[in-house]
Design a protein around this motif. Structure first.
Motif, PDB file in Angstrom:
ATOM      1  N   LEU A 194      43.112  44.040  43.193  1.00  0.00           N
ATOM      2  CA  LEU A 194      42.199  44.940  43.904  1.00  0.00           C
ATOM      3  C   LEU A 194      42.930  46.179  44.413  1.00  0.00           C
ATOM      4  O   LEU A 194      42.414  47.296  44.330  1.00  0.00           O
ATOM      5  CB  LEU A 194      41.548  44.199  45.075  1.00  0.00           C
ATOM      6  N   CYS A 245      33.779  35.765  43.265  1.00  0.00           N
ATOM      7  CA  CYS A 245      32.516  36.515  43.243  1.00  0.00           C
ATOM      8  C   CYS A 245      32.293  37.242  44.559  1.00  0.00           C
ATOM      9  O   CYS A 245      31.874  38.407  44.580  1.00  0.00           O
ATOM     10  CB  CYS A 245      31.345  35.578  42.956  1.00  0.00           C
ATOM     11  N   LEU A 266      34.688  40.242  44.836  1.00  0.00           N
ATOM     12  CA  LEU A 266      34.250  41.357  43.991  1.00  0.00           C
ATOM     13  C   LEU A 266      33.051  42.077  44.596  1.00  0.00           C
ATOM     14  O   LEU A 266      32.975  43.310  44.574  1.00  0.00           O
ATOM     15  CB  LEU A 266      33.894  40.842  42.597  1.00  0.00           C
ATOM     16  N   THR A 301      33.294  46.020  45.735  1.00  0.00           N
ATOM     17  CA  THR A 301      32.484  47.028  45.047  1.00  0.00           C
ATOM     18  C   THR A 301      31.307  47.524  45.880  1.00  0.00           C
ATOM     19  O   THR A 301      30.529  48.346  45.408  1.00  0.00           O
ATOM     20  CB  THR A 301      31.944  46.460  43.719  1.00  0.00           C
ATOM     21  N   ALA A 318      27.152  38.363  40.625  1.00  0.00           N
ATOM     22  CA  ALA A 318      28.206  38.429  39.618  1.00  0.00           C
ATOM     23  C   ALA A 318      27.701  37.995  38.245  1.00  0.00           C
ATOM     24  O   ALA A 318      28.049  38.593  37.223  1.00  0.00           O
ATOM     25  CB  ALA A 318      29.395  37.575  40.041  1.00  0.00           C
ATOM     26  N   THR A 344      40.569  36.063  35.349  1.00  0.00           N
ATOM     27  CA  THR A 344      40.621  37.218  36.244  1.00  0.00           C
ATOM     28  C   THR A 344      40.722  38.508  35.452  1.00  0.00           C
ATOM     29  O   THR A 344      40.047  39.503  35.758  1.00  0.00           O
ATOM     30  CB  THR A 344      41.820  37.091  37.205  1.00  0.00           C
ATOM     31  N   PHE A 376      37.750  41.432  35.635  1.00  0.00           N
ATOM     32  CA  PHE A 376      37.998  42.816  36.032  1.00  0.00           C
ATOM     33  C   PHE A 376      37.755  43.775  34.874  1.00  0.00           C
ATOM     34  O   PHE A 376      37.277  44.897  35.088  1.00  0.00           O
ATOM     35  CB  PHE A 376      39.413  42.966  36.589  1.00  0.00           C
ATOM     36  N   ALA A 410      34.080  44.287  34.856  1.00  0.00           N
ATOM     37  CA  ALA A 410      33.629  45.134  35.971  1.00  0.00           C
ATOM     38  C   ALA A 410      33.927  46.609  35.696  1.00  0.00           C
ATOM     39  O   ALA A 410      33.105  47.481  35.970  1.00  0.00           O
ATOM     40  CB  ALA A 410      34.287  44.690  37.261  1.00  0.00           C
ATOM     41  N   MET A 456      33.360  49.080  38.890  1.00  0.00           N
ATOM     42  CA  MET A 456      34.593  49.451  39.588  1.00  0.00           C
ATOM     43  C   MET A 456      35.050  50.819  39.108  1.00  0.00           C
ATOM     44  O   MET A 456      34.877  51.168  37.962  1.00  0.00           O
ATOM     45  CB  MET A 456      35.707  48.432  39.313  1.00  0.00           C
TER      46      MET A 456
END
Length: 285
Positions: free
Chosen positions: A145, A204, A207, A211, A243, A272, A276, A279, A285
């Motif tokens: 992150l 979840c 995230l 976001t 999610a 992971t 990402f 996303a 993101m």
């Protein structure tokens, strides 16, 4: 066209004909040579690269295309708009992006390559390994992150007794705590648990918070279609529904051929990377 893998400029492209006169052309006949020339640049820069290496570099660095009014994602198959300089740079860094335990053909290969090319995930220690099957720790999630959002910001100490400020993860954890993304346990211990593993439902929530998602209005249809949703903790349900609705988490395949949510299962490093990548490609993101 479902077989289209990448997009390139193809409208009113200036070219010349056999007589040397300029004209403007549109269509795949204009876009395809642009892609071909970029691949030529890539192989000129890294002659030892394979076709798969070059394709993965192009896919990993493509710019997601967002067009809500004319969204053709479901039918075009495009991974985004090709970025020449980024693709060449990614291929040149192949030696630094390769992991001894991540191989072409594995379902997570492109996601791991994407995460490395975008500078959000690296290997573990000095082993040269990505360790795709290892659980994602809270410190690792905080670091991903931080790599996505922080732009190098340095945060002050989070004052958690179990966060060693001399460790590799300290600044990322400090930043996540300061921004309210991952704040540690609320059991009165004031701890963060940097070495604890994350569950899928916990990821979840992280995230959704990171976001600033409008998770309360997520459509539960995809979530309800999965097996194992009854295992989701009540506090986590809105985040998991969001999610799944956004396509970030899609469940796991069981040995008996069924597809289940597994919200309480651990989220592994390969997962992971995929989450990402999903996303970022979706513009979340």
């Amino acid at each position: 066209n479902e077989s289209k893998d990448i997009s390139a400029p193809g409208a009113s492209i200036t070219s010349t004909n056999v007589s040397g006169r300029y004209y403007r052309a549109s269509g795949t006949s204009s876009a395809a040579p642009i892609v071909s020339s970029i691949f030529a640049l890539m192989f000129a820069a890294v002659p030892s690269a394979t076709v798969d290496d070059a394709c993965n570099a192009v896919y990993a660095t493509a710019t997601p295309i967002s067009d809500a009014e004319n969204d053709r994602t479901d039918i075009s198959g495009s991974r985004g708009a090709i970025d020449a300089s980024a693709a060449v740079e990614a291929l040149e860094g192949l030696g630094r992006t390769a992991f001894s335990d991540v191989h072409p053909g594995e379902w997570f290969y492109n996601a791991v390559y994407f995460a490395k090319a975008h500078g959000i995930m690296n290997g573990v220690g000095d082993t040269g390994e990505f360790q795709p099957s290892a659980p994602t720790t809270r410190a690792q999630a905080a670091t991903v992150l931080y790599n996505v959002y922080s732009k190098g910001e340095v945060a002050s100490s989070c004052n958690k007794p179990d966060v060693d400020q001399s460790e590799w993860y300290a600044n990322a954890v400090n930043w996540c705590v300061a921004h309210g993304i991952m704040t540690g346990y609320d059991d009165g211990s004031n701890t963060f648990g940097p070495n604890d593993s994350l569950t899928r439902e916990q990821m979840c929530k992280v995230l959704a918070i990171a976001t600033k998602a409008d998770y309360a209005s997520a459509d539960p249809a995809k979530y309800n279609a999965l097996l194992g949703t009854e295992e989701t903790d009540e506090w986590a349900r809105p985040f998991v529904v969001w999610a799944v609705d956004e396509g970030l988490v899609n469940g796991i395949d069981n040995h008996d051929g069924t597809h289940a949510l597994d919200p309480l299962g651990l989220v592994y490093r390969c997962q992971t990377a995929q989450i990402f990548a999903n996303a970022i490609n979706a513009g979340i993101m």
